[in-house]
Design an enzyme around this catalytic site. Structure first.
Site, PDB file in Angstrom:
ATOM      1  N   ASP A 174       0.861  -1.175   0.000  1.00 20.75           N
ATOM      2  CA  ASP A 174       0.000   0.000   0.000  1.00 20.75           C
ATOM      3  C   ASP A 174       0.905   1.236   0.000  1.00 20.75           C
ATOM      4  O   ASP A 174       1.396   1.662   1.043  1.00 20.75           O
ATOM      5  CB  ASP A 174      -0.901  -0.002   1.235  1.00 20.75           C
ATOM      6  CG  ASP A 174      -1.781   1.243   1.312  1.00 20.75           C
ATOM      7  OD1 ASP A 174      -1.779   2.037   0.339  1.00 20.75           O
ATOM      8  OD2 ASP A 174      -2.449   1.418   2.342  1.00 20.75           O
ATOM      9  N   HIS A 210      -0.138   8.090 -25.847  1.00 17.55           N
ATOM     10  CA  HIS A 210       0.249   6.703 -26.077  1.00 17.55           C
ATOM     11  C   HIS A 210       1.247   6.685 -27.221  1.00 17.55           C
ATOM     12  O   HIS A 210       1.537   7.710 -27.852  1.00 17.55           O
ATOM     13  CB  HIS A 210      -0.968   5.833 -26.392  1.00 17.55           C
ATOM     14  CG  HIS A 210      -1.775   5.481 -25.179  1.00 17.55           C
ATOM     15  ND1 HIS A 210      -1.287   4.652 -24.188  1.00 17.55           N
ATOM     16  CD2 HIS A 210      -3.031   5.859 -24.800  1.00 17.55           C
ATOM     17  CE1 HIS A 210      -2.210   4.523 -23.240  1.00 17.55           C
ATOM     18  NE2 HIS A 210      -3.271   5.254 -23.586  1.00 17.55           N
ATOM     19  N   ASP A 211       1.772   5.485 -27.481  1.00 20.58           N
ATOM     20  CA  ASP A 211       2.795   5.318 -28.516  1.00 20.58           C
ATOM     21  C   ASP A 211       2.471   6.107 -29.787  1.00 20.58           C
ATOM     22  O   ASP A 211       3.332   6.809 -30.327  1.00 20.58           O
ATOM     23  CB  ASP A 211       2.914   3.817 -28.836  1.00 20.58           C
ATOM     24  CG  ASP A 211       3.913   3.504 -29.934  1.00 20.58           C
ATOM     25  OD1 ASP A 211       4.980   2.954 -29.633  1.00 20.58           O
ATOM     26  OD2 ASP A 211       3.611   3.789 -31.107  1.00 20.58           O
ATOM     27  N   ASP A 239       6.903   2.745 -27.682  1.00 22.07           N
ATOM     28  CA  ASP A 239       6.935   2.036 -26.400  1.00 22.07           C
ATOM     29  C   ASP A 239       8.214   1.221 -26.213  1.00 22.07           C
ATOM     30  O   ASP A 239       8.881   1.339 -25.183  1.00 22.07           O
ATOM     31  CB  ASP A 239       5.740   1.089 -26.288  1.00 22.07           C
ATOM     32  CG  ASP A 239       4.465   1.806 -25.865  1.00 22.07           C
ATOM     33  OD1 ASP A 239       4.538   2.997 -25.515  1.00 22.07           O
ATOM     34  OD2 ASP A 239       3.398   1.180 -25.893  1.00 22.07           O
TER      35      ASP A 239
END
Length: 389
Positions: A72, A138-139, A167
């Site tokens: 945690d 994203h990529d 990526d």
């Protein structure tokens, strides 16, 4: 350890803390693990599964060679566990948006203050600075800004090269290189540093040869107009009679001569004029008609043993069964599935598939003991919900 790809790999004896994530950061850590580095993966307290969605973690190369512990991290006690594990580590790798690790109390400043020799690897899309650094992406977005996406595809539109360029090529691979480079420096100087790896930067670097050609005037800044982007008839993909494809790439004159000879086109004067771009559409159409006359594997048998630079376009299901891939053990069995094995190969080390990720109470106890916790303290951490498993 049994989880290592190489018992005596070049990075054996070094340890990296991986903050669980998806995509390029886990890929970078896989490269480090495959080279012998010990990996401790910090997962969310809710439990992290495969970074790519594999049902069986043993079949996911992005998880191999790890010992995992679920914490945690929203609690000070969870943060303290990570910091104490860092005392035993040489590097940390994280792939969150800028500022996330700082909010967890695990940014570079406290980590390097605690261990000055630490290499702190950071993987983002846009980098730690710059006007886009806090924007999602994203990529496809990162390679769009680099010039790479524009250069790949058909004349009328770009085509997505999976998420290999941003990526994994421009991201994870370069992060692994950066972390390894910084580790060499830390060993020499005793001082660690932050490695800022951005997929947008890395995708641009992968385009370096083409930017050089553009500057030299030997590359047209448009798709389908250059030798290597599908315009040239002697560098491309052709359909065959069975609907499968062959990849053709005889760039050098001697390879082109072998190619034409196997196709019985050596005496056709038109094919001697391949240096004339105006003829490329005609030559490509001629070759397409030829290749459509036979199935793919029949063509491959015809070209076998030649320097014609012709290869079958294999599906992912077919690739592991190809004789060359089998001889090289390019793919290795992982829990009943064929996955790419560790590369590159190191002559001084035995190459073998790393184990599946270790996620169990025994592994958790082992890692907590490594961090200096007593059995009583471990029991308290479990009771308080700080650690799981």
């Amino acid at each position: 350890m049994s989880s290592m790809a190489y018992q005596k790999g070049p990075l054996a004896g070094l340890k990296v803390i991986e903050m669980a994530g998806i995509g390029p950061a886990p890929f970078a850590v896989t490269l480090l693990a495959d080279a012998g580095m010990e990996v401790i993966r910090i997962e969310r307290s809710s439990g992290s599964t495969s970074p790519v969605g594999a049902v069986n973690p043993a079949q996911d190369p992005m998880l191999r060679g790890r010992r995992c512990i679920a914490l945690d991290l929203k609690s000070p006690q969870g943060t303290e566990v990570v910091l104490r594990l860092l005392d035993q580590a040489d590097a940390l790798v994280e792939g969150f948006r800028p500022g996330v690790m700082e909010r967890l109390g695990l940014g570079p400043e406290p980590c390097l203050a605690r261990k000055p020799s630490l290499v702190y690897g950071r993987m983002t899309g846009w980098g730690q600075t710059g006007p886009l650094s806090q924007e999602a992406g994203h990529d496809i977005n990162y390679i769009a800004l680099s010039g790479a996406l524009h250069a790949i595809g058909l004349p009328d539109r770009p085509i997505l090269p999976l998420n290999l360029v941003g990526d994994f090529g421009g991201g994870g691979t370069l992060l692994a290189f950066g972390v390894t480079s910084a580790l060499v420096s830390a060993m020499r100087t005793g001082s660690g540093q932050v490695v800022d790896a951005a997929m947008s930067d890395g995708a641009a670097l992968l385009m370096a040869p083409f930017y050089a050609k553009l500057a030299a005037g030997t590359w047209r800044d448009e798709r389908g107009a250059n030798v290597l982007d599908g315009a040239a008839p002697h560098y491309g993909v052709y359909p065959c009679a069975d609907g499968k494809f062959v990849a053709v790439g005889p760039l050098e004159p001697q390879f082109y001569a072998s190619f034409l000879a196997r196709l019985e086109l050596a005496d056709d004067p038109m094919f001697a004029r391949r240096a004339e771009p105006a003829l490329w559409p005609t030559l490509r159409e001629r070759l397409e008609q030829v290749f459509l006359s036979r199935p793919r594997d029949e063509w491959c048998n015809l070209f076998e043993g030649s320097d014609a630079c012709v290869a079958p376009v294999l599906s992912m299901s077919e690739a592991p069964s190809h004789p060359h891939n089998q001889a090289r053990e390019t793919f290795m069995d992982a829990g009943g599935a064929w996955v790419p094995g560790p590369v590159p190969r190191f002559g001084s080390a035995e190459r073998r598939m790393p184990s599946a990720p270790l996620r169990d109470s025994g592994t958790t106890d082992e890692l907590l003991h490594l961090a200096g916790y007593s059995s009583t303290e471990i029991g308290r951490l479990r009771a308080d919900g700080i650690v799981h498993s």
